[in-house]
Design a protein around this motif. Structure first.
Motif, PDB file in Angstrom:
ATOM      1  N   GLU A 112      33.582  52.570 -30.179  1.00 21.28           N
ATOM      2  CA  GLU A 112      34.670  52.517 -30.730  1.00 21.28           C
ATOM      3  C   GLU A 112      36.221  53.215 -29.789  1.00 21.28           C
ATOM      4  N   SER A 113      36.308  52.764 -28.833  1.00 18.84           N
ATOM      5  CA  SER A 113      37.243  53.319 -27.903  1.00 18.84           C
ATOM      6  C   SER A 113      36.832  54.407 -27.454  1.00 18.84           C
ATOM      7  N   SER A 136      34.585  49.375 -26.480  1.00 18.14           N
ATOM      8  CA  SER A 136      36.133  49.458 -25.835  1.00 18.14           C
ATOM      9  C   SER A 136      36.673  50.728 -25.469  1.00 18.14           C
ATOM     10  N   HIS A 139      41.806  52.068 -29.581  1.00 17.83           N
ATOM     11  CA  HIS A 139      41.816  51.951 -31.123  1.00 17.83           C
ATOM     12  C   HIS A 139      43.754  51.988 -31.431  1.00 17.83           C
ATOM     13  N   PHE A 176      32.495  44.436 -22.667  1.00 15.78           N
ATOM     14  CA  PHE A 176      34.000  45.337 -23.319  1.00 15.78           C
ATOM     15  C   PHE A 176      34.057  44.659 -23.883  1.00 15.78           C
ATOM     16  N   ASP A 177      34.655  45.466 -25.144  1.00 15.29           N
ATOM     17  CA  ASP A 177      35.253  44.873 -26.638  1.00 15.29           C
ATOM     18  C   ASP A 177      36.235  44.863 -26.718  1.00 15.29           C
ATOM     19  N   VAL A 178      37.076  43.795 -27.102  1.00 13.69           N
ATOM     20  CA  VAL A 178      38.697  44.382 -27.068  1.00 13.69           C
ATOM     21  C   VAL A 178      39.398  44.268 -28.206  1.00 13.69           C
ATOM     22  N   SER A 179      38.506  44.160 -29.393  1.00 11.75           N
ATOM     23  CA  SER A 179      38.596  44.599 -30.920  1.00 11.75           C
ATOM     24  C   SER A 179      40.156  45.642 -30.893  1.00 11.75           C
ATOM     25  N   HIS A 180      40.942  45.752 -31.140  1.00  5.30           N
ATOM     26  CA  HIS A 180      41.582  47.180 -30.803  1.00  5.30           C
ATOM     27  C   HIS A 180      42.622  47.223 -30.357  1.00  5.30           C
ATOM     28  N   LEU A 181      42.341  46.534 -28.955  1.00  2.00           N
ATOM     29  CA  LEU A 181      42.741  46.625 -27.182  1.00  2.00           C
ATOM     30  C   LEU A 181      43.888  45.615 -28.174  1.00  2.00           C
ATOM     31  N   ALA A 199      34.635  40.573 -29.144  1.00  2.00           N
ATOM     32  CA  ALA A 199      35.560  40.930 -30.225  1.00  2.00           C
ATOM     33  C   ALA A 199      34.372  41.904 -31.256  1.00  2.00           C
ATOM     34  N   THR A 200      34.219  42.953 -31.598  1.00  2.19           N
ATOM     35  CA  THR A 200      32.945  42.344 -32.569  1.00  2.19           C
ATOM     36  C   THR A 200      33.375  43.421 -33.583  1.00  2.19           C
TER      37      THR A 200
END
Length: 342
Positions: A112-113, A136, A139, A176-181, A199-200
């Protein structure tokens, strides 16, 4: 009472911060603490596929970020080795299937980041060697790779290092996780990505106007890549009155994502944090309070993974077909990771 569907379906949780709580113990207690504190909850929740995010709290940044990253990844491996009769770290989709066939919980390590990497993109390969399969790059705030959603006013996309990191992740097979971006960053990723993204742990902005949630355009964009949006259970992201959050608020977000992105592109990303918050000294994520969010606020009954059958029962109670509910609670994530982690 758990429904038969929940018992016979693969239940996937793409965001539980339990590694923070476990790694805070002495290393010789990691495996036993996980077995005593978390395994019963995962079993009660019927979890078959658990993504384990590595989140580096502010107290370790910046100087200790890389060391804590490595410590938490090691913690995940120690948990698996010490509980080999119950869980297994999985690197590929085939690994996940074998673990499930053997009656084990399939664990997938995520980042996460990536504060420990700074702009050293070559270390993405190191993370892959250590077992990381989802990541990702931001954060809440600014990183050398991109801006988090808390910096949306900047309107910035990925940095040159962030673009390189995306390319390296696609080359290696890290999702690739776009959550928080940040919003501009999400648009940038959707423009550049040649592989499906996910997006997790993100809810629907149309229902709760918070920068951590995804707009309908973003939901459709993730789905267009072939990805999955896993809905966050965190009460402040579900309603502007989180102290009054109820299961129906979460179900509304799940149904909205399914309607906008498509039934094949929605999953569960609970973001269970309450127990982690209570379990750490000093407490994690204190910055959330400064942003007007109480991290201990939760949907009643969904404070941890043991409550996951409530979601299945709630969706069935709304009249969704069993085949669609099975996709939402884990089938889509299972399929997606099976395809992406080749």
């Amino acid at each position: 009472m758990t429904t038969p569907l929940h018992r016979r379906t693969v239940v996937a949780d793409t965001h539980n911060d339990l590694l923070m709580a476990v790694s805070a113990r002495p290393a010789d207690q990691w495996a036993s603490f996980f077995r005593e504190r978390w395994l019963p909850q995962l079993a009660d929740g019927g979890v078959g596929l658990q993504v384990l995010p590595v989140f580096i709290d502010d107290q370790y940044r910046p100087e200790g970020a890389l060391r804590q990253t490595l410590r938490m990844i090691e913690c995940a491996h120690v948990i698996a080795e010490g509980n080999a009769d119950r869980v297994r770290i999985c690197l590929t989709g085939a690994d996940i299937d074998r673990a499930l066939d053997d009656g084990l919980i399939a664990l997938v390590i995520a980042m996460e980041s990536m504060p420990g990497l700074d702009a050293d993109v070559e270390l993405v390969s190191t993370l892959h060697r250590l077992g990381v399969r989802i990541a990702s790059i931001a954060h809440w705030g600014r990183t050398p790779l991109a801006d988090g959603s808390g910096e949306d006013a900047t309107g910035s996309g990925l940095t040159s290092a962030g673009v390189a990191a995306l390319g390296e992740m696609e080359r290696l097979g890290i999702v690739f996780d776009v959550s928080h971006l940040g919003a501009s960053g999400v648009a940038h990723v959707l423009e550049l990505a040649t592989q499906p993204v996910m997006a997790t742990h993100s809810a629907a902005r149309a229902l709760r106007d918070h920068h951590r949630n995804l707009t309908d355009e973003q939901l459709r964009g993730v789905a267009a890549t072939g990805g999955v949006v896993c809905v966050n259970f965190f009460a402040p992201f579900l309603t502007d009155r989180p102290e009054q959050a109820r299961l129906d608020h979460l179900l509304d977000h799940i149904e909205h994502v399914a309607d906008v992105a498509g039934i094949d592109h929605v999953g569960l990303g609970p973001d269970f944090i309450r127990e982690v918050m209570d379990d750490l000294t000093p407490p994690c994520c204190e910055g959330l309070n400064a942003r007007g969010l109480d991290p201990r606020t939760a949907v009643p009954g969904l404070e941890g993974p043991a409550g996951l059958p409530m979601v299945t029962e709630g969706l069935l109670g709304r009249g969704l077909p069993e085949k669609d509910v099975a996709k939402i609670i884990g089938g889509n994530v299972h399929r997606f990771l099976g395809e992406r982690l080749a």
